[in-house]
Design an enzyme around this catalytic site. Structure first.
Site, PDB file in Angstrom:
ATOM      1  N   SER A 150       0.826  -1.209   0.000  1.00 20.71           N
ATOM      2  CA  SER A 150       0.000   0.000   0.000  1.00 20.71           C
ATOM      3  C   SER A 150       0.860   1.258   0.000  1.00 20.71           C
ATOM      4  O   SER A 150       0.483   2.280  -0.568  1.00 20.71           O
ATOM      5  CB  SER A 150      -0.882   0.035   1.249  1.00 20.71           C
ATOM      6  OG  SER A 150      -1.419  -1.216   1.474  1.00 20.71           O
ATOM      7  N   PHE A 151       2.022   1.179   0.629  1.00 17.05           N
ATOM      8  CA  PHE A 151       2.805   2.402   0.802  1.00 17.05           C
ATOM      9  C   PHE A 151       4.112   2.434   0.024  1.00 17.05           C
ATOM     10  O   PHE A 151       4.809   3.439   0.022  1.00 17.05           O
ATOM     11  CB  PHE A 151       3.134   2.609   2.286  1.00 17.05           C
ATOM     12  CG  PHE A 151       1.922   2.743   3.147  1.00 17.05           C
ATOM     13  CD1 PHE A 151       0.950   3.682   2.852  1.00 17.05           C
ATOM     14  CD2 PHE A 151       1.747   1.926   4.254  1.00 17.05           C
ATOM     15  CE1 PHE A 151      -0.178   3.812   3.638  1.00 17.05           C
ATOM     16  CE2 PHE A 151       0.620   2.062   5.047  1.00 17.05           C
ATOM     17  CZ  PHE A 151      -0.351   2.997   4.738  1.00 17.05           C
ATOM     18  N   GLY A 152       4.477   1.332  -0.597  1.00 19.75           N
ATOM     19  CA  GLY A 152       5.769   1.325  -1.281  1.00 19.75           C
ATOM     20  C   GLY A 152       5.816   0.359  -2.451  1.00 19.75           C
ATOM     21  O   GLY A 152       4.995  -0.556  -2.555  1.00 19.75           O
ATOM     22  N   VAL A 153       6.780   0.630  -3.347  1.00 21.03           N
ATOM     23  CA  VAL A 153       7.009  -0.267  -4.484  1.00 21.03           C
ATOM     24  C   VAL A 153       8.447  -0.782  -4.373  1.00 21.03           C
ATOM     25  O   VAL A 153       9.360   0.011  -4.120  1.00 21.03           O
ATOM     26  CB  VAL A 153       6.834   0.470  -5.829  1.00 21.03           C
ATOM     27  CG1 VAL A 153       6.894  -0.523  -6.991  1.00 21.03           C
ATOM     28  CG2 VAL A 153       5.529   1.239  -5.859  1.00 21.03           C
ATOM     29  N   VAL A 154       8.619  -2.099  -4.544  1.00 22.06           N
ATOM     30  CA  VAL A 154       9.945  -2.687  -4.336  1.00 22.06           C
ATOM     31  C   VAL A 154      10.570  -3.085  -5.671  1.00 22.06           C
ATOM     32  O   VAL A 154       9.912  -3.686  -6.528  1.00 22.06           O
ATOM     33  CB  VAL A 154       9.836  -3.924  -3.407  1.00 22.06           C
ATOM     34  CG1 VAL A 154      11.199  -4.552  -3.185  1.00 22.06           C
ATOM     35  CG2 VAL A 154       9.228  -3.518  -2.077  1.00 22.06           C
ATOM     36  N   ASP A 316       3.599  -9.045  10.768  1.00 23.56           N
ATOM     37  CA  ASP A 316       3.266  -9.482   9.407  1.00 23.56           C
ATOM     38  C   ASP A 316       4.118 -10.703   9.036  1.00 23.56           C
ATOM     39  O   ASP A 316       4.687 -10.762   7.950  1.00 23.56           O
ATOM     40  CB  ASP A 316       3.494  -8.322   8.433  1.00 23.56           C
ATOM     41  CG  ASP A 316       2.715  -8.487   7.133  1.00 23.56           C
ATOM     42  OD1 ASP A 316       1.872  -9.403   7.049  1.00 23.56           O
ATOM     43  OD2 ASP A 316       2.964  -7.704   6.187  1.00 23.56           O
TER      44      ASP A 316
END
Ligand SMILES: Nc1ncnc2c1ncn2[C@@H]1O[C@H](COP(=O)(O)OP(=O)(O)OP(=O)(O)O)[C@@H](O)[C@H]1O
Length: 504
Positions: A150-154, A316
């Protein structure tokens, strides 16, 4: 009567002045004496006169005279306690002992304070000097996208070698292709980059938390997680970068996560040579499967014990957040949802950020009525009480239990099967035994039932509701003491593999 003084030659004792101790070195242990016999007996200083006789020549003794004035702390202590009754002295000792127990009880107020006020600034200073905190956009070539939360792209990427003095884009073009993953790069230069999304509510805060957790773990339990290299803020906007956007960078730890290995029909045998360095000879395949499963769980739970000891709950834990390294180590990644309940970092009451498939029935790491954390030093001081009352670490232990069921029972490995399991276990009131008697999916319990059902017993103690006093589920430390882990065939094979690897 001072025993030692009586043994001293008259010339020797006469050389001692007020507040002086003579330290006589016997071959086995030091002994002390003073020119004031009652002083010594009053303060219960231990005297060992037995082996000193041979050393009582004038020269040795004189060279060993130490003035108590050199130890103001000790002097102070002796002066203060001189006027106390035995009862009062015991009171002080008890108080000191209890304070020590409190400050060192989980999650470690004392160690946490040392970390926050000493180690963190030291790490910052050292990193600044060594240039580790001076990462910049042009140090990296971005490769394939690996995932998006939701908050980042890897992304995968490459750290451009220091001796490459040209513009990075030019350097990439010279090599022919625009993707870092297609370049001929040394594995030590491979990195993982997470771009924190810009303009998404909460994303920036999430990136800051993830960075904080990675630095904290790099000091407190570095072996449990991917090596964190630092962060940078993009200084210009182009196809991949947005000016002002934050990037977090890790060392590339391995090609596949546990979830990737589990997709393979050959799982868990596809992990055998990775974990043990070889195919286990002379062992039947079901025994081999059981050993691999046990080694995976041992590693996961050992890492959880270490992070829980620092006050961190991951929140998580799942196969997709466990990277398997080339050396067969399983490392935790993705600390974006983690919370540090020593100081209340990333803890917001009633906020749950979880993957429902691995989340325990209580949903929250602390009871919903727990208020927002007070300022950090106060939160830290109160944290042992919070941990004793709520055992927030058991949140991760439920997820670890689900991972155990999934890796040990082939029919639970697919996402659809796991969803179905979650529906069934809910209907059984989170009683695993009841689920086993009622499930319609016909699971294969061979691995869990081997070794007198120890694996199954462990699973029932992890995948459960919390009992009274919010306990009733095994902590990581207790799980590692469970009979399932006592027979360490997996550990022996892993240690042998480590030794043979380090010998190469
Ligand atoms: N240090 C690392 N070494 C190797 N691979 C990594 C590393 N860190 C992350 N990855 C890979 O990148 C993927 C996404 O990473 P991560 O889970 O941290 O990101 P995310 O934004 O939370 O994405 P998602 O929500 O898809 O999990 C992982 O599943 C893993 O394949």
């Amino acid at each position: 009567m001072n025993v030692m003084a009586s043994l001293l030659p008259p010339t020797a004792t006469s050389t001692l002045q007020h507040n002086q101790l003579a330290i006589c070195f016997s071959p086995s242990r030091p002994t002390t004496t003073s020119n004031n016999a009652s002083f010594l007996t009053n303060h219960r200083l231990k005297i060992n006169s037995v082996k000193c006789n041979a050393f009582f020549d004038q020269g040795l003794l004189e060279s060993s005279v130490v003035s108590l004035d050199q130890f103001p702390g000790l002097m102070q202590f002796l002066r203060v306690t001189e006027s106390l009754t035995d009862m009062q002295r015991w009171g002080y000792v008890m108080f000191g002992g209890l304070t020590w127990i409190y400050l060192t009880a989980r999650p470690g107020v004392l160690v946490g304070a040392i970390d926050a006020y000493l180690l963190a600034p030291l790490q910052l200073g050292f990193d600044n000097l060594s240039g580790r905190r001076n990462l910049k956009r042009s140090d990296f070539v971005i490769g394939d996208k690996l995932g998006e939360g939701s908050f980042g792209v890897v992304y995968s990427g490459v750290l451009v070698p220091k001796n490459v003095n040209v513009d990075v884009e030019e350097w990439v073009q010279k090599r022919g292709r625009g993707k870092a993953t297609q370049l001929d790069v040394k594995s030590k230069d491979k990195v993982i980059l997470k771009k924190v999304k810009v303009g998404i509510r909460g994303a920036e805060e999430f990136g800051d938390f993830e960075e904080w957790f990675n630095y904290r773990l790099s000091r407190a339990a570095p072996e449990t997680c991917a090596e964190f290299l630092g962060s940078f803020v993009a200084d210009k906007t182009n196809s991949q970068f947005t000016k002002g956007g934050k990037w977090l960078v890790w060392k590339f730890e391995g090609d596949r996560t546990l979830a990737d290995y589990m997709k393979d029909r050959n799982f868990p045998l596809n992990l055998e040579s990775v974990m043990f360095g070889r195919v286990l000879q002379g062992v039947g395949s079901s025994k081999r499967n059981a050993l691999i499963i046990k080694q995976i769980m041992r590693q996961i739970i050992t890492s959880l014990r270490k992070i829980h000891n620092t006050g961190i709950v991951h929140r998580d834990v799942k196969p997709a957040n466990l990277v398997v390294t080339k050396q067969g180590q399983i490392k935790l990644i993705d600390f974006g949802a983690a919370t540090d309940l020593r100081i209340g970092k990333n803890y917001v009451p009633n906020r749950t950020l979880l993957d429902p498939d691995y989340c325990p029935p209580e949903l929250y790491v602390l009871p919903e009525e727990t208020p927002s954390p007070p300022p950090e030093p106060i939160a830290a001081f109160l944290s042992p009480i919070l941990w004793q009352l709520n055992s927030p670490d058991l949140f991760d232990m439920y997820s670890a239990g689900i991972v155990l069921l999934q890796i040990a029972i082939p029919t639970l490995r697919s996402p659809a099967a796991l969803k179905n399991f979650n529906l069934e276990i809910k209907n059984c009131g989170y009683e695993l035994k009841k689920w086993r008697d009622n499930t319609r999916i016909k699971p294969d319990f061979q691995i869990l039932d081997s070794e007198n059902g120890r694996g199954w017993d462990l699973a029932t103690k992890l995948v459960s509701e919390r009992g009274s006093l919010r306990r009733g589920r095994l902590s990581a430390a207790a799980a590692l003491r469970h009979p399932y882990f006592l027979l360490g065939g997996d550990q022996a094979a892993a240690v042998l593999s480590k030794i043979s690897r380090s010998g190469k």
